[in-house]
Write a protein that holds these residues in place. Structure first.
Motif, short mmCIF file in Angstrom:
data_model
loop_
_atom_site.label_atom_id
_atom_site.label_comp_id
_atom_site.label_asym_id
_atom_site.label_seq_id
_atom_site.Cartn_x
_atom_site.Cartn_y
_atom_site.Cartn_z
N THR A 16 0.86 -1.18 0.00
CA THR A 16 0.00 0.00 0.00
C THR A 16 0.89 1.23 0.00
O THR A 16 1.93 1.25 0.67
CB THR A 16 -0.92 0.03 1.24
OG1 THR A 16 -0.11 -0.03 2.40
CG2 THR A 16 -1.89 -1.13 1.24
N PRO A 17 0.49 2.25 -0.74
CA PRO A 17 1.32 3.45 -0.75
C PRO A 17 1.32 4.11 0.63
O PRO A 17 0.30 4.17 1.30
CB PRO A 17 0.65 4.34 -1.78
CG PRO A 17 -0.72 3.80 -1.96
CD PRO A 17 -0.69 2.36 -1.54
N LEU A 18 2.49 4.55 1.04
CA LEU A 18 2.60 5.23 2.32
C LEU A 18 2.10 6.66 2.20
O LEU A 18 2.35 7.33 1.21
CB LEU A 18 4.06 5.24 2.78
CG LEU A 18 4.68 3.89 3.08
CD1 LEU A 18 6.15 4.05 3.42
CD2 LEU A 18 3.96 3.22 4.23
N GLU A 19 1.41 7.08 3.22
CA GLU A 19 0.94 8.46 3.25
C GLU A 19 2.08 9.35 3.70
O GLU A 19 2.75 9.07 4.69
CB GLU A 19 -0.23 8.59 4.21
CG GLU A 19 -0.80 9.98 4.26
CD GLU A 19 -1.94 10.11 5.24
OE1 GLU A 19 -2.23 11.24 5.64
OE2 GLU A 19 -2.53 9.08 5.59
N ARG A 20 2.30 10.42 2.98
CA ARG A 20 3.37 11.35 3.35
C ARG A 20 2.98 12.10 4.61
O ARG A 20 1.85 12.52 4.78
CB ARG A 20 3.60 12.35 2.23
CG ARG A 20 4.15 11.71 0.99
CD ARG A 20 4.25 12.73 -0.09
NE ARG A 20 5.60 12.72 -0.62
CZ ARG A 20 6.04 13.56 -1.51
NH1 ARG A 20 5.26 14.50 -1.98
NH2 ARG A 20 7.26 13.48 -1.95
N LEU A 21 3.95 12.28 5.48
CA LEU A 21 3.72 13.03 6.72
C LEU A 21 4.03 14.51 6.53
O LEU A 21 3.47 15.36 7.21
CB LEU A 21 4.58 12.46 7.84
CG LEU A 21 4.30 11.01 8.21
CD1 LEU A 21 5.28 10.55 9.28
CD2 LEU A 21 2.88 10.84 8.68
N ALA A 22 4.94 14.80 5.60
CA ALA A 22 5.33 16.18 5.35
C ALA A 22 5.81 16.30 3.91
O ALA A 22 6.23 15.31 3.31
CB ALA A 22 6.44 16.60 6.31
N VAL A 23 5.72 17.51 3.37
CA VAL A 23 6.13 17.76 1.99
C VAL A 23 6.98 19.02 1.93
O VAL A 23 6.93 19.87 2.81
CB VAL A 23 4.92 17.92 1.05
CG1 VAL A 23 4.13 16.62 0.94
CG2 VAL A 23 4.01 19.05 1.49
N GLY A 56 16.66 21.78 4.61
CA GLY A 56 15.35 21.85 3.98
C GLY A 56 14.24 22.10 4.98
O GLY A 56 14.36 21.81 6.17
N THR A 57 13.15 22.65 4.47
CA THR A 57 11.97 22.89 5.29
C THR A 57 10.83 22.04 4.75
O THR A 57 10.56 22.05 3.55
CB THR A 57 11.56 24.37 5.23
OG1 THR A 57 12.65 25.17 5.72
CG2 THR A 57 10.33 24.64 6.08
N LEU A 58 10.19 21.30 5.64
CA LEU A 58 9.04 20.48 5.27
C LEU A 58 7.81 21.04 5.95
O LEU A 58 7.88 21.56 7.07
CB LEU A 58 9.25 19.04 5.71
CG LEU A 58 10.47 18.31 5.15
CD1 LEU A 58 10.60 16.93 5.78
CD2 LEU A 58 10.38 18.19 3.64
N ILE A 59 6.68 20.92 5.30
CA ILE A 59 5.40 21.36 5.86
C ILE A 59 4.59 20.10 6.16
O ILE A 59 4.45 19.23 5.30
CB ILE A 59 4.65 22.27 4.89
CG1 ILE A 59 5.49 23.51 4.61
CG2 ILE A 59 3.28 22.64 5.44
CD1 ILE A 59 4.92 24.41 3.55
N THR A 60 4.05 20.02 7.36
CA THR A 60 3.31 18.82 7.74
C THR A 60 2.00 18.74 6.96
O THR A 60 1.34 19.75 6.71
CB THR A 60 3.01 18.79 9.24
OG1 THR A 60 2.16 19.88 9.57
CG2 THR A 60 4.28 18.83 10.08
#
Length: 70
Positions: A16-23, A56-60
């Motif tokens: 199953t594809p994993l859901e991203r926690l942050a982008v 890098g900066t990730l947004i939840t």
């Protein structure tokens, strides 16, 4: 007569594809349909939660969902 052992086959697990926690910011821009400056304004206003990973900066994803579900 020797007994023959049968091997019971189990179904292969379905990937199953994993859901991203942050982008990253460019992905967040595409997801919510705004410009880079708007994303930074939302971060500054506390509307979007960020996580620093190295330089890098990730947004939840949870903060992006909260923003669009209001």
């Amino acid at each position: 007569m020797p007994s023959v052992e049968t091997k019971v086959s189990r179904p292969e697990p379905v990937a199953t594809p994993l859901e991203r926690l942050a982008v990253r910011i460019p992905t967040a821009m595409q997801l919510i349909g705004v410009r880079r400056s708007t994303v930074y304004a939302l971060i500054k206003a506390g509307e979007l939660r960020t996580v620093k990973l190295g330089r890098g900066t990730l947004i939840t994803m949870s903060s992006l969902r909260r923003l669009v579900e209001r």
